[in-house]
Design an enzyme around this catalytic site. Sequence first.
Site, short mmCIF file in Angstrom:
data_model
loop_
_atom_site.label_atom_id
_atom_site.label_comp_id
_atom_site.label_asym_id
_atom_site.label_seq_id
_atom_site.Cartn_x
_atom_site.Cartn_y
_atom_site.Cartn_z
N SER A 103 0.82 -1.21 0.00
CA SER A 103 0.00 0.00 0.00
C SER A 103 0.85 1.27 0.00
CB SER A 103 -0.96 -0.04 1.20
OG SER A 103 -1.92 0.97 1.14
N ASP A 244 -1.12 1.23 -4.07
CA ASP A 244 -1.99 0.23 -4.68
C ASP A 244 -3.34 0.81 -5.07
OD1 ASP A 244 -2.87 0.50 -2.05
OD2 ASP A 244 -3.48 -1.60 -1.88
#
Length: 447
Positions: A103, A244
């Site tokens: 992330s 992401d």
Amino acid sequence: MSRKLFGTDGVRGRANTHPMTAEMALRLGAAAGRYFRRDGRNRHRVVIGKDTRLSGYMLENALTAGLTSTGMNVLLLGPVPTPAVGFLTRSMRADLGIMISASHNPAEDNGIKFFGPDGFKLSDEAEAEIEAIVAGEVAPAQPANIGRARRIDDGRGRYMEYAKTTLPSGLRLDGLKVVLDCAHGAAYRAAPDVLWELGAEVIPLGVKPDGFNINDGVGSTHPQACAEAVRAHGAHLGISLDGDADRVVIVDQTGRVADGDQIMALLAGRWAAQGRLKGGALVATVMSNLGLEHFMAAKGLRLERTRVGDRYVVERMREGGFNLGGEQSGHIVMTDYATTGDGLVAAMQVLGAMAETGLPASDLVAQFEPVPQMLKNVRYAAGADPLAAEPVRRVIAEAEARLAGTGRVLIRKSGTEPLIRVMAEAEDEHVLREVVDGIVAAVEQAA
């Protein structure tokens, strides 16, 4: 059943260090395959996406080996946003979806997130069962039942076409100049193409990944880069995604940054007025600003709070039949459109509001005046538990008593990093600083 391997968002850590090693990825893949092939049939499939980290190649191959060893057929999507994995898991009738990403974390980290056949992240209970299988002996498939692997070349395109359908039919973004920061991450190709195809003039930023530069000075955790580009180009809006692309922050035409709370407030207000907000409520975490709670109450709506983590937001949304939720950090979950946070689709809702109302971004993403909030992180050594120390508990109790009725204190461990997060809100900023600094000092001493 307890979990030690899984955190609040899958398994995460520094690449080539436990648990983010090729060996562990292979075992995780085999365990997940065994969990989803409990009926013994050889028809199961899993889709795997990843972001742009160098270690993604290693983990992708190791997961594939583990999954095929237990009879799972693997469909490799390559670099795609996390919400694309949720969408394609359902669309391709897969039994499991996996996203390889850490992330918003730096490039040296990586992670593995699991999605069930419904496109939603696995429950704590399912993750605990997979973790138990990892700890034991994983029975491999018979030679004739070993799975196959193949590349899916158009996965990104399928997601792009779906993302465009989340705007009303016929609505175009002509005349809007948009700075789009993709954080050198998973959406570096999909997001600019989607907005361009919808008519926007796109100024791309963070679209040259090299395996090492994901989130490096760009993206939702570094929105200053987007703000500077907005001002330099005279753009109408800035969109800053994370690595992401499951979270987003918005930058208005003046360069002011709006977090997930402001985006949720905009959507909740618009959806309520349109009769689209299910249950008359928005689901957010304990981290969301008190100002958002006041905003919702003023409109006769509710703010339902959960523990930190978009998975817990989604669980509450599904339990209560709500269709809008998210986190202050920029995870915006719209279950009418997606099974997880989708930064691109959330940004498109803001752009759609601009196109429909003709209002500037500054009018749309400043829905409420935030209560002063301060958040500081304290790193601690593995195995330590600073929050258990009596001096720390005493300082926290004193802070809670001091803010009673005028603010709040929230202290928690990060689910993805060895950090203690110290957050407080108070109308008096001087008191706020004293409270947070006092707790941070106590935690640092204990850590």
